[in-house]
Design an enzyme around this catalytic site. Structure first.
Site, PDB file in Angstrom:
ATOM      1  N   HIS A  86       0.817  -1.211   0.000  1.00  0.00           N
ATOM      2  CA  HIS A  86       0.000   0.000   0.000  1.00  0.00           C
ATOM      3  C   HIS A  86       0.850   1.259   0.000  1.00  0.00           C
ATOM      4  O   HIS A  86       0.412   2.293  -0.489  1.00  0.00           O
ATOM      5  CB  HIS A  86      -1.002  -0.043   1.154  1.00  0.00           C
ATOM      6  CG  HIS A  86      -2.131  -0.961   0.834  1.00  0.00           C
ATOM      7  ND1 HIS A  86      -2.165  -2.268   1.254  1.00  0.00           N
ATOM      8  CD2 HIS A  86      -3.221  -0.784   0.053  1.00  0.00           C
ATOM      9  CE1 HIS A  86      -3.247  -2.845   0.768  1.00  0.00           C
ATOM     10  NE2 HIS A  86      -3.901  -1.972   0.036  1.00  0.00           N
ATOM     11  N   CYS A 113     -10.614  -2.525 -10.920  1.00  0.00           N
ATOM     12  CA  CYS A 113      -9.868  -1.405 -10.354  1.00  0.00           C
ATOM     13  C   CYS A 113      -8.502  -1.777  -9.761  1.00  0.00           C
ATOM     14  O   CYS A 113      -7.939  -1.001  -9.024  1.00  0.00           O
ATOM     15  CB  CYS A 113     -10.702  -0.686  -9.300  1.00  0.00           C
ATOM     16  SG  CYS A 113     -11.009  -1.666  -7.824  1.00  0.00           S
TER      17      CYS A 113
HETATM   18  C1  PEP Z   1      -7.326  -4.493  -5.205  1.00  0.00           C
HETATM   19  O1  PEP Z   1      -7.136  -5.368  -4.356  1.00  0.00           O
HETATM   20  O2  PEP Z   1      -7.150  -4.655  -6.419  1.00  0.00           O
HETATM   21  C2  PEP Z   1      -7.776  -3.160  -4.787  1.00  0.00           C
HETATM   22  C3  PEP Z   1      -8.090  -2.252  -5.673  1.00  0.00           C
HETATM   23  O3  PEP Z   1      -7.772  -2.903  -3.438  1.00  0.00           O
HETATM   24  P1  PEP Z   1      -6.438  -2.540  -2.622  1.00  0.00           P
HETATM   25  O4  PEP Z   1      -5.303  -2.485  -3.597  1.00  0.00           O
HETATM   26  O5  PEP Z   1      -6.669  -1.246  -1.948  1.00  0.00           O
HETATM   27  O6  PEP Z   1      -6.336  -3.688  -1.697  1.00  0.00           O
END
Ligand code: PEP
Ligand code: MG
Length: 764
Positions: A381, A692
C-alpha cells in the site's frame, strides 16, 4: 552476553607480552592507541596488532567492504603485508565471504577442510589451520569481517568469539564514523563518492532529479570506546529517564483518548523503556568498555541478528518495538536537539529501508519528488500511495542507504527501477531530456481528453481514477476520467493520528462529492488490516495478515466503526446520488449483512434531504465470490474487481512479497478465464462491472482484460492517457481471438498479445 572479562581469554596461548588480556583491557588499549594522531590505515594496523597480541593469535586481519559485493583485505598482522589492499573476495566466497553473506561467525580448527575454504595465495595463509571470523556489522548491514587465525589446530572458546564480536562492533562504529577510512561525505575523491548506480524495481512510474533526504538520520557514534564507564552509566540512566519523560508527556497529552489504541502502543513503549533485562544488557556492554550509545547500538545489532532467524510474528513485533525504542534512545544520546531536524527541501528524494503508507503521507504534499526503499514491494500500500501521489518509487534498491548522504544529488527512474546517486553531468542531462519528453507526452495525452474512449471495433470503455486523498480530485479534470472508480477511504484514516469523527469523515466525503460534481464516486468502506495499519487501532497479531482479519471482516465484527462511516457517507451525500462498496467480500452472506446494515442506517436517517439514489456494490477480490450464488450478482448494484487482491488469492501469491508478487500475470489464461466468467455472470444478472486493480493502469493488461469483456477500468490518474491511447488503437475482438488462439496453440498469451500490438501499431 556473558562477561567476557571473566573468561580465560587467550590463556591457553600465552605467546607475547600482551597475551591473555581481557577484552576490557583490549578496549582500553585500543582507546589509547586510537587517541593518538594517525590516519585511518595506521589505526587499522594498530587495531590488528593489538588484537593479535591480546588474543595470542598469530594472525589478525580486517576485511572491509569495497563497493557492493567485494571484501578487501584492509589490514593484517601475520599475513603477507603485500596482500593488503590487493587480496579481495566476493561476498559468499571463502570463509570470509560466507561470514559477510550470512552475518554469522565461523569458527573452525581445520580451516582447510572446511567446505567453503578458499585459499588466497598472495596472503600466505595456507599455514594457518585454526580460524575464527566475525562479521563487522552495524544494524544488520555488513561492513566487513574480522578474523584471527592460528597455525596449530585448536578451538576458540565461545567467550573469545563473543569478545571478538565486541571488538568488531567497535570497528563497525569507527568505520561508519569515518575514523578508519574516510566516510563517504568526508572525502570527495574517495571511491565511495563516485557515482553509484543501483538497480531496484520500479513501483511507481516517473522520473525525478533532486537532493537525497534520509528518512532516518544516520546516527554516527563519536567514539564507541568509553573512557569512564561510570560516567557512561550515568549518561545512559539520564537518557533513559528523559526517554521515559518523553513517553509520559505523550501519554499525558490532552488529545489522547483514554481508551485509544495509540495509548496502548505508547504504554508498551514505556514498559520497554523500563525493561530490566534490556537495561541490564546495556549496562553489561558499558562494563565491557563501550560508551552508552555504542552499548545501545550493540544491543540493537544483536537483536537484529536474532530477528533474522525469528519467524514468530509476535517476536518480530516485539523486536520492532524494541528497535524503535532503541533508536529513540540513541537519538537522545547523540542528538539531544534532534527535534530541530530540518524537513527535506522541496523536491527531495526520500531514501529509507522501508516505509509505511502513513509515514509517506507525513511528508507534506509536494515535498518529495521521489522515494527509494531498500526493502518494500510493488503491490504494497505504500506503493499505491506513491502512485496516487504520482511520486516515482523504487523498491528493493539494495545498498542505497550505504551509498547516500542527505543532500547528495540523485535521480530516480521509476519506469525502469534505476537509482543514480551522485550521477555524472551527462547522466543528469540525459534525464533532464527524458523529463522534458515526458512533459510533452503528457501534453499529447491531454489532447485525447475530449475524444470518446472507443476501440476500433466500436466498444465503449469507461475510464475512472483511483483516489483516496482530497488532492487526487484535480486529476479528474487533468485526465478527463469519468469519475472516481475507487475511493480508498482508509487513506483518510491513515492520515489522521486519531480516529476521524463522524463529522470529520462527513466533511471529507462531502468535499470529495463537491469536487467530483456530476461524475460518479465509488466510496469503498474502510479497508484496513494486512499492510494497512491504523496507529490508533490495535491489530491482532496474525500469521497470515493478508488472509486475516481485514476489510469487511473487521467492519462486520466491529460494526460501530462501519456504521459511523456509513452514517458519515449518507450525511455527506445529502440530496445527491451515492455509491458505496464493501471491500474483500468473500461470501454472499457477508454482502447481505453489510448491505442490511447500510439499509438500516438509511432507515434511521433523520435528514431533510437524504441521498437521492443509493447504489450498493461489492469489491470482488476473492475467487470465492466469483463462484458465489446467483443472488449475489443480482443483489449487488455494481461490482468492482480488485485485481490486486484477486490475483494474490487466485495464484496464492503474496502481493507484498517480491519473490511471489511478480511471478504471475493477469494475462495468464487461467486468470483471463476467471475474468470471462465474472463478465458472463454480471451480464446475466445485468450488474455493472468494473476492474480497479493496478493492472487496469497497464496498457497491455487493460487491453487483455477489455478483450475479455471488461468495459470499465479504474486506475491511477497518470495511466488514463496511456490506457486510452492504447484502447483507441485496438480492435478488442481481434485481440480476444489472438489470446484464444495462443492459448490453444500453447503459446504464451502475453507474448502473442505483445506481438499483435507491435504488428498493429498499438502503443502499449
Ligand atoms: C485491489 O485489491 O485490487 C484493490 C483495488 O484494493 P487494494 O489495492 O486497496 O487492496
Ligand atoms: Mg484489495
Amino acid at each position: 552476553m556473558s562477561d567476557p572479562s571473566a573468561s580465560g581469554w587467550g590463556s591457553t596461548r600465552k605467546t607475547g607480552p600482551g597475551a591473555a588480556a581481557s577484552p576490557k583491557l583490549l578496549l582500553r588499549r585500543l582507546r589509547q592507541a586510537l587517541a593518538a594522531p594517525g590516519d585511518g590505515q595506521e589505526r587499522l594496523n594498530q587495531i590488528v596488532t593489538l588484537i593479535a597480541q591480546s588474543m595470542a593469535a598469530e594472525v589478525c586481519s580486517v576485511y572491509l567492504m569495497r563497493g557492493q559485493d567485494t571484501l578487501q583485505l584492509s589490514a593484517t598482522e601475520g599475513l603477507k603485508s603485500e596482500a593488503v589492499h590487493e587480496a579481495r573476495l566476493k561476498i559468499g566466497e571463502g570463509l570470509v565471504g560466507v561470514i559477510a553473506r550470512d552475518g554469522r561467525p565461523v569458527v573452525t580448527a581445520k580451516a582447510r577442510e572446511h567446505p567453503e575454504f578458499r585459499y588466497l595465495p598472495e596472503t600466505g595463509e595456507e599455514r594457518y589451520s585454526s580460524f575464527l571470523g566475525v562479521p563487522i556489522q552495524k544494524l544488520g548491514r555488513t561492513l566487513g569481517v574480522l578474523v584471527v587465525q592460528n597455525e596449530r589446530p585448536m578451538s576458540y572458546t565461545e567467550e573469545e568469539s563473543e569478545a571478538l564480536a565486541l571488538v568488531a562492533m567497535v570497528i563497525a562504529e569507527m568505520a561508519e564514523a569515518g575514523t578508519l577510512i574516510p566516510r563517504a561525505s568526508d572525502d570527495d575523491s574517495s571511491e565511495d563518492r563516485e557515482p553509484v548506480h543501483i538497480q531496484g524495481q520500479g513501483a511507481a512510474d516517473g522520473v525525478a532529479i533532486g537532493p537525497a533526504y534520509l528518512h532516518e538520520p544516520k546516527l554516527l557514534l563519536p567514539n564507541p570506546i568509553a573512557e569512564d564507564p561510570l560516567h557512561e552509566r550515568t549518561r545512559l540512566r539520564e537518557a533513559l529517564t528523559r526517554l521515559q519523560t518523553d513517553i509520559d508527556a505523550m501519554l499525558d497529552d490532552d488529545q489522547m483518548d483514554a481508551t485509544s489504541e495509540h495509548r496502548e502502543v505508547l504504554e508498551t513503549y514505556r514498559l520497554f523503556a523500563n525493561d530490566r533485562g534490556w537495561v541490564r544488557k546495556l549496562e553489561e556492554f558499558i562494563v565491557s568498555g563501550l560508551t552508552a550509545e555504542a552499548a545501545v547500538d550493540a544491543a540493537r545489532t544483536e537483536a537484529r541478528l536474532k530477528l533474522r532467524t525469528a519467524t514468530d510474528p509476535y517476536l518480530r513485533q516485539r523486536f520492532d518495538d524494541m528497535d524503535d525504542i532503541a533508536q529513540r534512545l540513541m537519538r537522545r544520546l547523540i542528538l539531544p536537539n534532534d527535534d530541530d531536524r530540518a524537513m527535506p527541501q522541496d523536491g527531495a528524494i526520500l531514501v529509507a529501508r522501508a516505509l509505511g503508507p502513513g509515514e509517506m503521507m507525513d511528508y507534506p504534499r509536494g515535498t518529495l519528488s521521489g522515494v527509494v526503499l531498500e526493502d518494500g514491494a510493488i503491490g504494497s500500500h505504500a506503493a499505491i500511495v506513491a502512485r496516487a501521489m504520482e511520486i516515482p518509487l523504487i523498491v528493493q534498491a539494495k545498498g542505497a542507504l550505504r551509498g547516500v548522504e542527505t543532500g547528495d544529488s540523485m535521480i530516480v527512474n521509476g519506469d525502469q527501477g534505476h537509482v543514480h546517486i551522485r550521477p555524472r553531468e551527462d547522466v543528469i542531462s540525459a534525464y533532464e531530456e527524458k523529463i522534458s519528453l515526458r512533459a510533452q507526452e503528457k501534453a499529447s495525452f491531454a489532447a485525447l481528453r475530449a475524444l470518446p474512449c472507443r476501440s476500433l471495433d466500436a466498444c465503449e470503455v469507461k475510464l475512472y481514477i483511483n483516489g483516496g486523498l482530497a488532492a487526487d480530485l484535480p486529476s479528474l479534470d487533468e485526465s478527463g476520467a469519468e469519475g472516481v472508480g475507487l475511493l480508498r477511504t482508509e487513506l483518510h484514516f491513515m492520515l489522521n493520528k486519531t480516529m476521524p469523527t463522524r463529522e470529520d469523515q462527513s466533511r471529507f466525503y462531502s468535499h470529495i462529492l463537491d469536487k467530483a460534481g456530476d461524475r460518479i464516486v465509488n466510496f469503498r468502506t474502510l479497508d484496513i488490516g494486512s499492510d494497512k495499519v491504523l496507529p490508533y487501532m490495535k491489530q491482532p497479531r496474525e500469521n497470515n495478515p493478508a488472509l486475516g482479519w481485514r476489510a469487511i471482516r473487521v467492519g462486520l465484527d466491529r460494526p460501530v466503526v462501519l456504521r459511523m462511516q456509513l452514517q458519515a457517507l449518507l450525511r455527506a451525500a445529502s440530496g445527491r446520488p451515492l455509491r458505496i462498496m464493501f471491500p474483500m467480500v468473500a461470501a454472499l452472506a457477508e454482502f447481505e449483512k453489510a448491505r442490511g446494515m447500510l439499509l438500516e442506517e438509511v432507515e434511521r436517517l433523520d435528514m431533510a434531504a437524504p441521498p437521492t439514489d443509493l447504489k450498493i456494490g461489492a469489491m470482488l477480490e476473492t475467487p470465492s465470490l466469483a463462484f458465489a450464488q446467483k443472488r449475489f450478482f443480482e443483489l449487488a448494484d455494481f461490482i468492482s474487481i480488485g485485481g490486486n487482491d484477486l490475483a494474490q488469492f487466485f495464484f496464492a501469491a503474496d502481493r507484498t512479497n517480491e519473490r511471489t508478487a511478480g511471478r504471475y500475470e493477469v494475462t495468464h489464461p487461467a486468470f483471463l478465464s476467471l475474468i470471462r466468467m465474472i463478465v458472463e455472470r454480471c451480464d446475466e444478472a445485468g450488474t455493472e462491472l468494473s476492474f480497479c486493480g493496478e493492472a487496469a493502469g497497464r496498457p497491455l493488461d487493460a487491453l487483455a482484460l477489455a478483450a475479455m469483456g471488461i468495459r470499465a477500468f479504474s486506475m491511477r490518474p497518470a495511466s488514463v492517457g496511456p490506457v486510452k491511447r492504447a484502447l483507441l488503437a485496438a480492435d478488442l475482438t481481434a485481440m480476444r481471438i489472438v489470446a484464444e488462439e495462443a492459448e490453444e496453440a500453447r503459446k504464451r498469451v502475453r507474448d502473442a498479445l505483445i506481438e499483435h500490438c507491435m504488428e498493429s501499431l498499438i502503443p502499449i
